[in-house]
Design an enzyme around this catalytic site. Structure first.
Site, PDB file in Angstrom:
ATOM      1  N   TYR A  46      -5.446  41.923  -3.798  1.00  0.00           N
ATOM      2  CA  TYR A  46      -5.033  43.196  -4.384  1.00  0.00           C
ATOM      3  C   TYR A  46      -4.353  42.970  -5.728  1.00  0.00           C
ATOM      4  O   TYR A  46      -4.588  43.698  -6.685  1.00  0.00           O
ATOM      5  CB  TYR A  46      -4.090  43.950  -3.436  1.00  0.00           C
ATOM      6  N   ASN A  93     -11.901  53.751   0.311  1.00  0.00           N
ATOM      7  CA  ASN A  93     -13.288  53.574  -0.110  1.00  0.00           C
ATOM      8  C   ASN A  93     -14.240  54.234   0.895  1.00  0.00           C
ATOM      9  O   ASN A  93     -14.278  53.829   2.052  1.00  0.00           O
ATOM     10  CB  ASN A  93     -13.577  52.070  -0.229  1.00  0.00           C
ATOM     11  N   CYS A 107     -15.192  46.406  -0.388  1.00  0.00           N
ATOM     12  CA  CYS A 107     -13.755  46.280  -0.132  1.00  0.00           C
ATOM     13  C   CYS A 107     -13.471  45.129   0.821  1.00  0.00           C
ATOM     14  O   CYS A 107     -12.342  44.628   0.857  1.00  0.00           O
ATOM     15  CB  CYS A 107     -13.187  47.599   0.384  1.00  0.00           C
ATOM     16  N   HIS A 108     -14.483  44.672   1.555  1.00  0.00           N
ATOM     17  CA  HIS A 108     -14.294  43.542   2.464  1.00  0.00           C
ATOM     18  C   HIS A 108     -14.021  42.240   1.721  1.00  0.00           C
ATOM     19  O   HIS A 108     -13.534  41.285   2.306  1.00  0.00           O
ATOM     20  CB  HIS A 108     -15.506  43.387   3.401  1.00  0.00           C
ATOM     21  N   GLU A 153     -22.060  36.562   3.527  1.00  0.00           N
ATOM     22  CA  GLU A 153     -22.181  36.388   2.076  1.00  0.00           C
ATOM     23  C   GLU A 153     -21.870  34.964   1.630  1.00  0.00           C
ATOM     24  O   GLU A 153     -21.912  34.665   0.436  1.00  0.00           O
ATOM     25  CB  GLU A 153     -21.250  37.370   1.362  1.00  0.00           C
TER      26      GLU A 153
END
Length: 175
Positions: free
Chosen positions: A104, A127, A135-136, A162
């Site tokens: 953040y 979101n 946002c993950h 990912e």
């Protein structure tokens, strides 16, 4: 406002995809449908969800992502409500490369607002377009998994999918 909803089976549960026929308006998980509907009402006022199959071809892109073709999300058009600051945060989230994470604080600094990490966290948590607006990819300053609207198990799955190495978060981080 008329919107279309489709349900996409996935390895992490049924995904709800809401579209206006051209752009993605919301993406959430089936068990959080009441929350998604509340966010839609806050953003658009009165709306009507009509069942549709693959509205605008968008669920094909989500399925491609789930199959490992990560660039499929790059061109997904997103149209959301939200405040100007929220939309700025959501745009910044889309700039976090696949396989990377940020915090953040780093995200706030990237936006030129280094003291706004809590506001960034609140915008991140609001979101409406999970996965596509990633946002993950935001983790705690200490490298731990932090809250995710779809649950930490899903966040972990998405990050590992990912290529982020867990639990030690050995993946690269964005500046």
């Amino acid at each position: 406002m008329d919107l279309f909803i489709d349900r996409i089976p996935s390895p992490i549960g049924t995904i709800l995809l809401v579209s206006d026929g051209e752009a993605l308006r919301a993406l959430d998980f089936e068990e959080y449908e009441p929350r998604m509907r509340l966010l839609l009402r806050r953003q658009y006022g009165d709306y009507h969800l009509m069942p549709a199959t693959n509205p605008g071809g968008l669920n094909n892109r989500i399925m491609d992502y789930l199959a490992g073709r990560f660039d499929a999300l790059d061109a997904v058009p997103v149209r959301t409500g939200g405040t100007p600051f929220q939309r700025e945060v959501w745009a910044a989230l889309r700039a976090i490369p696949i396989g990377s994470t940020t915090t953040y604080g780093r995200l706030a600094a990237m936006l030129g607002k280094p003291a706004a990490s809590r506001a960034v966290g609140l915008a991140n948590g609001s979101n409406p377009v999970s996965i596509v607006v990633p946002c993950h990819r935001v983790i705690g300053a200490d490298g731990t998994l932090t809250g995710y609207g779809g649950g930490l198990a899903r966040k972990r799955w998405l990050l590992e999918h990912e290529g982020v190495r867990l639990p030690g978060f050995g993946a690269k981080r964005t500046a």
